[in-house]
Design a protein around this motif. Structure first.
Motif, PDB file in Angstrom:
ATOM      1  N   VAL A   1      13.454   1.871   3.931  1.00 12.61           N
ATOM      2  CA  VAL A   1      14.006   1.776   3.210  1.00 12.61           C
ATOM      3  C   VAL A   1      12.831   2.765   2.347  1.00 12.61           C
ATOM      4  O   VAL A   1      12.503   1.409   1.906  1.00 12.61           O
ATOM      5  CB  VAL A   1      15.045   0.847   2.499  1.00 12.61           C
ATOM      6  CG1 VAL A   1      15.643   1.832   1.534  1.00 12.61           C
ATOM      7  CG2 VAL A   1      16.394   0.856   3.663  1.00 12.61           C
ATOM      8  N   VAL A   2      13.864   3.557   1.383  1.00 12.61           N
ATOM      9  CA  VAL A   2      11.892   3.466   0.360  1.00 12.61           C
ATOM     10  C   VAL A   2      13.455   3.733  -0.317  1.00 12.61           C
ATOM     11  O   VAL A   2      14.604   3.849  -1.587  1.00 12.61           O
ATOM     12  CB  VAL A   2      11.891   5.427   0.496  1.00 12.61           C
ATOM     13  CG1 VAL A   2      10.763   5.490  -0.817  1.00 12.61           C
ATOM     14  CG2 VAL A   2      11.007   4.539   1.284  1.00 12.61           C
TER      15      VAL A   2
ATOM     16  N   THR B   1       1.014  -1.267   0.186  1.00 12.92           N
ATOM     17  CA  THR B   1      -0.256   0.293  -0.270  1.00 12.92           C
ATOM     18  C   THR B   1       1.139   1.346  -0.329  1.00 12.92           C
ATOM     19  O   THR B   1       0.362   2.255  -0.566  1.00 12.92           O
ATOM     20  CB  THR B   1      -0.474   0.155   1.654  1.00 12.92           C
ATOM     21  OG1 THR B   1      -1.139  -1.465   1.343  1.00 12.92           O
ATOM     22  CG2 THR B   1      -2.056   1.480   1.210  1.00 12.92           C
ATOM     23  N   LEU B   2       2.229   0.875   1.015  1.00  9.25           N
ATOM     24  CA  LEU B   2       2.452   2.207   0.947  1.00  9.25           C
ATOM     25  C   LEU B   2       3.654   2.521  -0.741  1.00  9.25           C
ATOM     26  O   LEU B   2       3.895   3.606  -0.813  1.00  9.25           O
ATOM     27  CB  LEU B   2       3.785   2.089   1.936  1.00  9.25           C
ATOM     28  CG  LEU B   2       4.853   3.572   2.008  1.00  9.25           C
ATOM     29  CD1 LEU B   2       3.985   5.170   2.108  1.00  9.25           C
ATOM     30  CD2 LEU B   2       5.598   3.125   3.336  1.00  9.25           C
ATOM     31  N   ALA B   3       3.779   1.805  -1.023  1.00 11.04           N
ATOM     32  CA  ALA B   3       4.620   1.864  -2.579  1.00 11.04           C
ATOM     33  C   ALA B   3       3.388   1.876  -3.871  1.00 11.04           C
ATOM     34  O   ALA B   3       4.192   2.718  -3.964  1.00 11.04           O
ATOM     35  CB  ALA B   3       5.464  -0.003  -2.839  1.00 11.04           C
TER      36      ALA B   3
ATOM     37  N   THR C   1       9.555  -0.953  -1.191  1.00  8.96           N
ATOM     38  CA  THR C   1      10.162   0.258   0.233  1.00  8.96           C
ATOM     39  C   THR C   1       9.693  -0.997   1.477  1.00  8.96           C
ATOM     40  O   THR C   1       9.455  -2.173   1.154  1.00  8.96           O
ATOM     41  CB  THR C   1       8.753   0.814   1.050  1.00  8.96           C
ATOM     42  OG1 THR C   1       7.731  -0.281   1.299  1.00  8.96           O
ATOM     43  CG2 THR C   1       8.417   1.770   0.482  1.00  8.96           C
ATOM     44  N   THR C   2      10.957  -1.059   2.008  1.00  9.68           N
ATOM     45  CA  THR C   2      10.995  -2.164   3.134  1.00  9.68           C
ATOM     46  C   THR C   2      11.495  -1.419   4.083  1.00  9.68           C
ATOM     47  O   THR C   2      11.716  -0.356   4.920  1.00  9.68           O
ATOM     48  CB  THR C   2      12.223  -3.011   3.021  1.00  9.68           C
ATOM     49  OG1 THR C   2      13.771  -1.968   2.483  1.00  9.68           O
ATOM     50  CG2 THR C   2      12.726  -3.261   1.655  1.00  9.68           C
ATOM     51  N   ARG C   3      10.767  -2.605   5.505  1.00  9.80           N
ATOM     52  CA  ARG C   3      10.883  -1.647   7.005  1.00  9.80           C
ATOM     53  C   ARG C   3      12.055  -2.598   8.294  1.00  9.80           C
ATOM     54  O   ARG C   3      11.348  -4.037   8.130  1.00  9.80           O
ATOM     55  CB  ARG C   3       9.850  -1.664   7.594  1.00  9.80           C
ATOM     56  CG  ARG C   3       9.102  -1.009   8.826  1.00  9.80           C
ATOM     57  CD  ARG C   3       8.056   0.144   8.519  1.00  9.80           C
ATOM     58  NE  ARG C   3       7.822   0.694   9.822  1.00  9.80           N
ATOM     59  CZ  ARG C   3       8.520   1.905  10.474  1.00  9.80           C
ATOM     60  NH1 ARG C   3       9.057   2.091   9.018  1.00  9.80           N
ATOM     61  NH2 ARG C   3       7.682   2.078  11.007  1.00  9.80           N
TER      62      ARG C   3
ATOM     63  N   LEU D   1      16.359   7.087   1.710  1.00 13.10           N
ATOM     64  CA  LEU D   1      16.047   7.079   0.440  1.00 13.10           C
ATOM     65  C   LEU D   1      17.515   7.011  -0.569  1.00 13.10           C
ATOM     66  O   LEU D   1      17.968   6.736  -0.723  1.00 13.10           O
ATOM     67  CB  LEU D   1      15.439   7.900  -0.154  1.00 13.10           C
ATOM     68  CG  LEU D   1      15.064   9.228  -1.135  1.00 13.10           C
ATOM     69  CD1 LEU D   1      14.092   7.764  -2.088  1.00 13.10           C
ATOM     70  CD2 LEU D   1      14.839  10.369  -1.310  1.00 13.10           C
ATOM     71  N   GLU D   2      16.983   5.843  -1.553  1.00  9.09           N
ATOM     72  CA  GLU D   2      17.938   5.001  -2.502  1.00  9.09           C
ATOM     73  C   GLU D   2      17.356   5.611  -3.883  1.00  9.09           C
ATOM     74  O   GLU D   2      16.064   5.066  -4.027  1.00  9.09           O
ATOM     75  CB  GLU D   2      18.599   3.495  -2.376  1.00  9.09           C
ATOM     76  CG  GLU D   2      18.064   3.572  -1.247  1.00  9.09           C
ATOM     77  CD  GLU D   2      18.633   2.215  -0.958  1.00  9.09           C
ATOM     78  OE1 GLU D   2      18.639   1.638  -2.078  1.00  9.09           O
ATOM     79  OE2 GLU D   2      19.785   1.711   0.733  1.00  9.09           O
TER      80      GLU D   2
END
Length: 150
Positions: A37-38, A4-6, A29-31, A79-80
């Protein structure tokens, strides 16, 4: 929730990336605990060529500003912003057009072929394999990726 965030970030960032003249390939995205990390993957919109460091810097600044203003990610995050890489997967006509001039490994029911992508359109791909031009309908390709041949 990450999906959902992605999806939300993709909707937010697509026009920002396009505004810099680039194409938004993906947002991941990973948490890990309270940190996220985005990852934002960008590329040229179409055709052959390479993304310059200056172009990557401009899109990174624009993406960072959009994220700062909208504040869609809870907590701290890294952010990457990068390109899909030298050995990226090829799955859409745009991907194949972007690969023109580069080496690719293409898998079909007939086997695996490695060669230089000479041309690509919405229907087919032309590879130079062992000095011969080989045209492959995109519908017959079951897997493909750019490769670095040494």
């Amino acid at each position: 929730m990450a999906d959902t965030l992605a999806q939300s970030l993709t909707a937010l960032l697509a026009p920002v990336v396009e505004g810099t003249g680039l194409f938004l390939e993906a947002v991941e995205t990973t948490r890990a605990g309270k940190y996220s990390v985005v990852r934002v993957l960008v590329d040229l919109p179409d055709g052959p060529g390479d993304l310059s460091i200056d172009g990557l810097g401009a899109v990174t600044a624009a993406v960072s500003q959009a994220l700062d203003e909208a504040d869609p990610v809870k907590g701290s995050y890294t952010l990457e912003v990068s390109t899909p890489g030298a050995e990226r997967a090829l799955s859409t006509p745009r991907h194949f057009r972007r690969a023109v001039g580069h080496d690719a490994e293409v898998t079909t029911a007939a086997g695996v072929r490695t060669g230089t992508v000479l041309a690509a359109d919405d229907q087919e791909l032309t590879l130079k394999v062992d000095g011969q031009d080989l045209t492959i309908p995109l519908a017959e390709i079951t897997g493909a990726r750019m490769v670095v041949v040494l």
